[in-house]
Design an enzyme around this catalytic site. Structure first.
Site, PDB file in Angstrom:
ATOM      1  N   ARG A   1      82.572 113.642 125.652  1.00 48.38           N
ATOM      2  CA  ARG A   1      81.940 114.965 125.681  1.00 48.38           C
ATOM      3  C   ARG A   1      81.404 115.313 127.077  1.00 48.38           C
ATOM      4  O   ARG A   1      81.401 116.479 127.481  1.00 48.38           O
ATOM      5  CB  ARG A   1      80.833 115.053 124.633  1.00 48.38           C
ATOM      6  CG  ARG A   1      81.432 115.133 123.244  1.00 48.38           C
ATOM      7  CD  ARG A   1      80.408 115.108 122.129  1.00 48.38           C
ATOM      8  NE  ARG A   1      80.988 115.724 120.928  1.00 48.38           N
ATOM      9  CZ  ARG A   1      80.384 115.736 119.736  1.00 48.38           C
ATOM     10  NH1 ARG A   1      79.176 115.169 119.576  1.00 48.38           N
ATOM     11  NH2 ARG A   1      80.980 116.317 118.703  1.00 48.38           N
TER      12      ARG A   1
ATOM     13  N   LYS B   1      85.571 120.551 110.981  1.00 53.43           N
ATOM     14  CA  LYS B   1      85.008 119.201 110.812  1.00 53.43           C
ATOM     15  C   LYS B   1      83.635 119.284 110.152  1.00 53.43           C
ATOM     16  O   LYS B   1      83.274 118.501 109.294  1.00 53.43           O
ATOM     17  CB  LYS B   1      84.904 118.484 112.152  1.00 53.43           C
ATOM     18  CG  LYS B   1      84.449 117.022 112.055  1.00 53.43           C
ATOM     19  CD  LYS B   1      84.514 116.323 113.405  1.00 53.43           C
ATOM     20  CE  LYS B   1      84.453 114.817 113.283  1.00 53.43           C
ATOM     21  NZ  LYS B   1      83.087 114.282 113.119  1.00 53.43           N
TER      22      LYS B   1
ATOM     23  N   ARG C   1      87.340 105.112 118.762  1.00 56.26           N
ATOM     24  CA  ARG C   1      85.869 105.047 118.741  1.00 56.26           C
ATOM     25  C   ARG C   1      85.399 103.655 118.294  1.00 56.26           C
ATOM     26  O   ARG C   1      86.035 103.012 117.486  1.00 56.26           O
ATOM     27  CB  ARG C   1      85.327 106.146 117.833  1.00 56.26           C
ATOM     28  CG  ARG C   1      85.664 107.546 118.333  1.00 56.26           C
ATOM     29  CD  ARG C   1      85.223 108.622 117.374  1.00 56.26           C
ATOM     30  NE  ARG C   1      83.764 108.716 117.303  1.00 56.26           N
ATOM     31  CZ  ARG C   1      83.131 109.582 116.504  1.00 56.26           C
ATOM     32  NH1 ARG C   1      83.817 110.377 115.689  1.00 56.26           N
ATOM     33  NH2 ARG C   1      81.822 109.619 116.492  1.00 56.26           N
TER      34      ARG C   1
ATOM     35  N   ARG D   1      75.342 110.886 103.630  1.00 55.26           N
ATOM     36  CA  ARG D   1      74.433 109.840 103.148  1.00 55.26           C
ATOM     37  C   ARG D   1      74.214 109.972 101.638  1.00 55.26           C
ATOM     38  O   ARG D   1      74.324 109.001 100.879  1.00 55.26           O
ATOM     39  CB  ARG D   1      73.099 109.906 103.868  1.00 55.26           C
ATOM     40  CG  ARG D   1      73.130 109.343 105.264  1.00 55.26           C
ATOM     41  CD  ARG D   1      71.950 109.778 106.075  1.00 55.26           C
ATOM     42  NE  ARG D   1      71.872 109.095 107.364  1.00 55.26           N
ATOM     43  CZ  ARG D   1      72.603 109.420 108.418  1.00 55.26           C
ATOM     44  NH1 ARG D   1      73.516 110.398 108.332  1.00 55.26           N
ATOM     45  NH2 ARG D   1      72.464 108.759 109.559  1.00 55.26           N
TER      46      ARG D   1
ATOM     47  N   GLY E   1      82.784 109.888 112.062  1.00 53.72           N
ATOM     48  CA  GLY E   1      82.038 108.679 112.433  1.00 53.72           C
ATOM     49  C   GLY E   1      81.157 108.200 111.303  1.00 53.72           C
ATOM     50  O   GLY E   1      81.044 106.992 111.069  1.00 53.72           O
TER      51      GLY E   1
ATOM     52  N   ASP F   1      84.420 116.369 107.201  1.00 53.91           N
ATOM     53  CA  ASP F   1      83.789 115.045 107.145  1.00 53.91           C
ATOM     54  C   ASP F   1      83.340 114.669 105.731  1.00 53.91           C
ATOM     55  O   ASP F   1      83.673 113.566 105.256  1.00 53.91           O
ATOM     56  CB  ASP F   1      82.623 114.954 108.141  1.00 53.91           C
ATOM     57  CG  ASP F   1      83.126 114.744 109.575  1.00 53.91           C
ATOM     58  OD1 ASP F   1      84.342 114.910 109.808  1.00 53.91           O
ATOM     59  OD2 ASP F   1      82.299 114.438 110.450  1.00 53.91           O
TER      60      ASP F   1
ATOM     61  N   GLN G   1      82.301 109.896 121.336  1.00 53.06           N
ATOM     62  CA  GLN G   1      82.283 110.626 120.064  1.00 53.06           C
ATOM     63  C   GLN G   1      83.612 111.356 119.845  1.00 53.06           C
ATOM     64  O   GLN G   1      84.666 110.784 120.124  1.00 53.06           O
ATOM     65  CB  GLN G   1      81.046 111.535 120.040  1.00 53.06           C
ATOM     66  CG  GLN G   1      79.780 110.668 120.031  1.00 53.06           C
ATOM     67  CD  GLN G   1      78.490 111.438 120.032  1.00 53.06           C
ATOM     68  OE1 GLN G   1      78.384 112.494 120.645  1.00 53.06           O
ATOM     69  NE2 GLN G   1      77.484 110.887 119.345  1.00 53.06           N
TER      70      GLN G   1
ATOM     71  N   SER H   1      74.125 104.954 116.566  1.00 53.28           N
ATOM     72  CA  SER H   1      73.098 104.575 115.575  1.00 53.28           C
ATOM     73  C   SER H   1      73.736 104.360 114.205  1.00 53.28           C
ATOM     74  O   SER H   1      73.099 103.844 113.282  1.00 53.28           O
ATOM     75  CB  SER H   1      72.064 105.696 115.463  1.00 53.28           C
ATOM     76  OG  SER H   1      72.685 106.867 114.892  1.00 53.28           O
ATOM     77  N   GLN H   2      75.002 104.739 114.081  1.00 55.73           N
ATOM     78  CA  GLN H   2      75.630 104.740 112.759  1.00 55.73           C
ATOM     79  C   GLN H   2      75.894 103.339 112.223  1.00 55.73           C
ATOM     80  O   GLN H   2      75.986 103.133 111.010  1.00 55.73           O
ATOM     81  CB  GLN H   2      76.929 105.562 112.799  1.00 55.73           C
ATOM     82  CG  GLN H   2      76.678 107.046 113.064  1.00 55.73           C
ATOM     83  CD  GLN H   2      77.962 107.837 113.255  1.00 55.73           C
ATOM     84  OE1 GLN H   2      79.040 107.283 113.497  1.00 55.73           O
ATOM     85  NE2 GLN H   2      77.849 109.155 113.184  1.00 55.73           N
TER      86      GLN H   2
ATOM     87  N   LYS I   1      75.767 117.934 107.499  1.00 60.65           N
ATOM     88  CA  LYS I   1      76.842 116.935 107.395  1.00 60.65           C
ATOM     89  C   LYS I   1      76.248 115.543 107.267  1.00 60.65           C
ATOM     90  O   LYS I   1      76.674 114.749 106.411  1.00 60.65           O
ATOM     91  CB  LYS I   1      77.736 117.003 108.634  1.00 60.65           C
ATOM     92  CG  LYS I   1      78.780 115.923 108.765  1.00 60.65           C
ATOM     93  CD  LYS I   1      78.415 114.835 109.778  1.00 60.65           C
ATOM     94  CE  LYS I   1      78.487 115.295 111.161  1.00 60.65           C
ATOM     95  NZ  LYS I   1      78.282 114.224 112.187  1.00 60.65           N
TER      96      LYS I   1
HETATM   97  O1  LIG Z   1      74.262 109.183 111.521  1.00 54.59           O
HETATM   98  C1  LIG Z   1      74.697 110.354 111.658  1.00 54.59           C
HETATM   99  O2  LIG Z   1      74.794 111.166 110.717  1.00 54.59           O
HETATM  100  C2  LIG Z   1      75.065 110.808 113.030  1.00 54.59           C
HETATM  101  C3  LIG Z   1      74.633 110.113 114.120  1.00 54.59           C
HETATM  102  C4  LIG Z   1      74.932 110.511 115.504  1.00 54.59           C
HETATM  103  O3  LIG Z   1      75.963 109.693 115.990  1.00 54.59           O
HETATM  104  P1  LIG Z   1      75.661 108.502 117.047  1.00 54.59           P
HETATM  105  O4  LIG Z   1      74.581 107.664 116.437  1.00 54.59           O
HETATM  106  O5  LIG Z   1      76.979 107.806 117.154  1.00 54.59           O
HETATM  107  O6  LIG Z   1      75.204 109.182 118.281  1.00 54.59           O
HETATM  108  C5  LIG Z   1      75.380 111.960 115.605  1.00 54.59           C
HETATM  109  O7  LIG Z   1      75.969 112.197 116.887  1.00 54.59           O
HETATM  110  C6  LIG Z   1      76.389 112.290 114.526  1.00 54.59           C
HETATM  111  O8  LIG Z   1      76.735 113.667 114.596  1.00 54.59           O
HETATM  112  C7  LIG Z   1      75.861 112.031 113.134  1.00 54.59           C
HETATM  113  C1  LIG Z   2      79.246 112.901 116.741  1.00 49.76           C
HETATM  114  C2  LIG Z   2      79.432 113.658 115.676  1.00 49.76           C
HETATM  115  O1  LIG Z   2      79.956 113.243 114.478  1.00 49.76           O
HETATM  116  P1  LIG Z   2      80.410 111.812 113.965  1.00 49.76           P
HETATM  117  O2  LIG Z   2      79.944 110.770 114.949  1.00 49.76           O
HETATM  118  O3  LIG Z   2      79.709 111.678 112.635  1.00 49.76           O
HETATM  119  O4  LIG Z   2      81.903 111.866 113.853  1.00 49.76           O
HETATM  120  C3  LIG Z   2      79.089 115.116 115.660  1.00 49.76           C
HETATM  121  O5  LIG Z   2      79.111 115.706 114.556  1.00 49.76           O
HETATM  122  O6  LIG Z   2      78.776 115.663 116.752  1.00 49.76           O
END
Ligand SMILES: O=C(O)C1=C[C@@H](OP(=O)(O)O)[C@@H](O)[C@H](O)C1
Ligand SMILES: C=C(OP(=O)(O)O)C(=O)O
Length: 447
Positions: free
Chosen positions: A365, A431, A144, A49, A116, A71, A361, A191-192, A44
């Site tokens: 969780r 998802k 979020r 990306r 996210g 997603d 998230q 980190s997103q 995913k």
């Molecule tokens: O950049 C990404 O693809 C992701 C970063 C992570 O989120 P966080 O950086 O919010 O932890 C991860 O939990 C998510 O499933 C995917």
């Molecule tokens: C946190 C997750 O996804 P996202 O933040 O991309 O919604 C996940 O896939 O566990």
């Protein structure tokens, strides 16, 4: 948003796929240890990306083995609405006709679901266009955080309005982002935000230097971002220890990109074999993977599993009984639910540490895992950023999943050992893995 696909070649709407699931599913214990090869769909994180970078490139890119799930669907749907060409071919590859660094549509209304990656990666790209672009998501996605991203985009000169609540979706993004300088962004909650700013940076006149502020969570995902950007021709220099990322200006180059299997998804099948003294092989993932979640195999090794990791193959054999483990899971926090679900069967306690950000998230969780372990009769001690799980007798229960795909997939593993475990709203797995329960059933037949 009806969820009906606006993407040529994608013949399912989100609700249609999710609607094909029952309200609950019981997972029956395995009659014998599995011995299976599990072929997983694309990652995913990498798929989303590659889709966005391809849209920002000049020319048409081809993405092989993309994940076709909620997603990526929301991102593909958004890209179509923004005027990009997106087509899913018969063999499942996606072709993206890029816009050369701009946004074709002068305005659009975008829905990101609870993705996210889409909520955080798309707004910096929208700031390259004229706008207004409205970005909305599910009620949970509206809860979020995106404040850090809004602050950074405003610092770049983009006009970003938070329609209802400061720092939260729905957003209205108008252009105006200027590049050529340096900005900082906090990575303490996700980190997103950093990844989203980096992805669009090559399209800014003068490029951009981005400096993470504070402790950066889920750090391996930023490495994925940089690697995918470079695959499409971007020049990204990282200062020592990730203190800053310097992105040069220059259009992305259209390319053919193959997505590797999803390492977070692999954790469920590795854990299933670990839990049932079985054997599983995951082709396409290994030491050469981009994804940090491959490291979950190392945690299972510490719990007593035999694990062999080649360049692109993981093989695991589970022990007669697992040992408990203490693990800082900040970097691979998507797999912390997987560990939590198998921990009650270990011979000693398990401590999962440094995962406070997972409260933000798909659901809170830490609270969700503590509540469902308790429902199973398992003793668990929750702190703001950790869980301590005490092994003991696990009783049957109907597991709430909180709309969180990873709660459904992780806790389904308990059913492989305990009769009478039911997963409520199993359709939430769409998802990131619509075929999860079919793949899990495959363990009974040897994969
Ligand atoms: O950049 C990404 O693809 C992701 C970063 C992570 O989120 P966080 O950086 O919010 O932890 C991860 O939990 C998510 O499933 C995917
Ligand atoms: C946190 C997750 O996804 P996202 O933040 O991309 O919604 C996940 O896939 O566990």
């Amino acid at each position: 948003m009806s969820g009906v696909s606006g993407v040529p070649g994608v013949d399912f709407g989100i609700e249609e796929v999710r609607g094909s699931f029952p309200e609950e599913m019981e997972v029956a214990p395995l009659e014998r240890p599995p011995d299976a090869t599990v072929r997983l769909p694309g990652s995913k994180s990498i798929t989303n990306r590659a889709l966005l970078v391809a849209a920002l490139a000049g020319g048409t890119s081809r993405i092989e083995n993309p994940l076709l799930a909620d997603d990526p669907f929301w991102l593909m749907n958004a890209l179509v609405g923004l005027g990009f060409g997106v087509r899913v071919g018969e063999e499942g590859a996606v072709e993206v006709a890029g816009g050369g660094g701009g946004i074709p549509a002068p305005s659009a209304d975008v829905f990101v679901g609870n993705a996210g990656t889409v909520a955080r990666f798309l707004p910096p790209a929208l700031a390259l266009g004229s706008g207004p672009y409205r970005v909305d998501g599910t009620p949970r996605m509206r809860e979020r955080p995106v404040a850090e991203l809004v602050e950074a985009l405003r610092a770049l000169g983009a006009r970003v309005e938070c329609e209802e609540r400061e720092g939260h979706l729905p957003l209205v993004v108008r252009g105006g982002a200027r590049g050529g300088g340096e900005i900082s962004v906090s990575g303490e909650r996700s980190s997103q935000f950093l990844s989203g700013l980096l992805i669009s940076a090559p399209c800014l006149p003068g490029g951009l230097t981005v400096r993470p502020r504070g402790a950066l969570v889920s750090r391996p995902y930023v490495d994925i971002t940089v690697r995918v950007m470079r695959s499409f021709g971007a020049s990204v220099e990282e200062e020592p220890s990730g203190a800053a990322f310097r992105v040069a200006p220059g259009a992305y180059r259209a390319t053919a990109y193959r997505v590797e299997p999803d390492a977070s998804a692999a954790s469920y099948f590795l854990a299933a074999a670990a839990l049932t003294a079985g054997r599983v092989v995951i082709p396409g993932l290994g030491r050469s993977s981009l994804q940090g979640d491959v490291a979950f195999a190392g945690i299972l090794r510490r719990m007593g599993c035999r694990v062999s990791l080649s360049e692109d193959r993981i093989e695991l054999a589970g022990p007669p009984r697992l040992r408990g483990v203490e693990a800082d899971m900040n970097a691979i926090s998507d797999t912390m639910m997987t560990l939590a679900a198998i921990a009650p069967f270990a011979s000693s306690p398990t401590l999962i540490k440094n995962v406070a950000h997972t409260r933000l998230q798909e659901t809170d969780r830490l609270a969700a895992v503590a509540a469902e372990l308790s429902r199973l009769g398992v003793r668990v001690h929750e702190t703001p950023d950790s869980l301590r799980i005490i092994p003991g007798k696990v009783r049957p229960a109907a597991i709430r999943t909180y709309g969180d795909h990873r709660m459904a997939m992780a806790f389904s593993l308990v059913g492989l050992r305990v009769r009478g475990v039911r997963i409520l709203d199993p359709g939430c797995v769409t998802k990131t893995l619509p075929g999860y329960f079919r793949l899990l059933e495959g363990l009974r037949r040897g994969g």
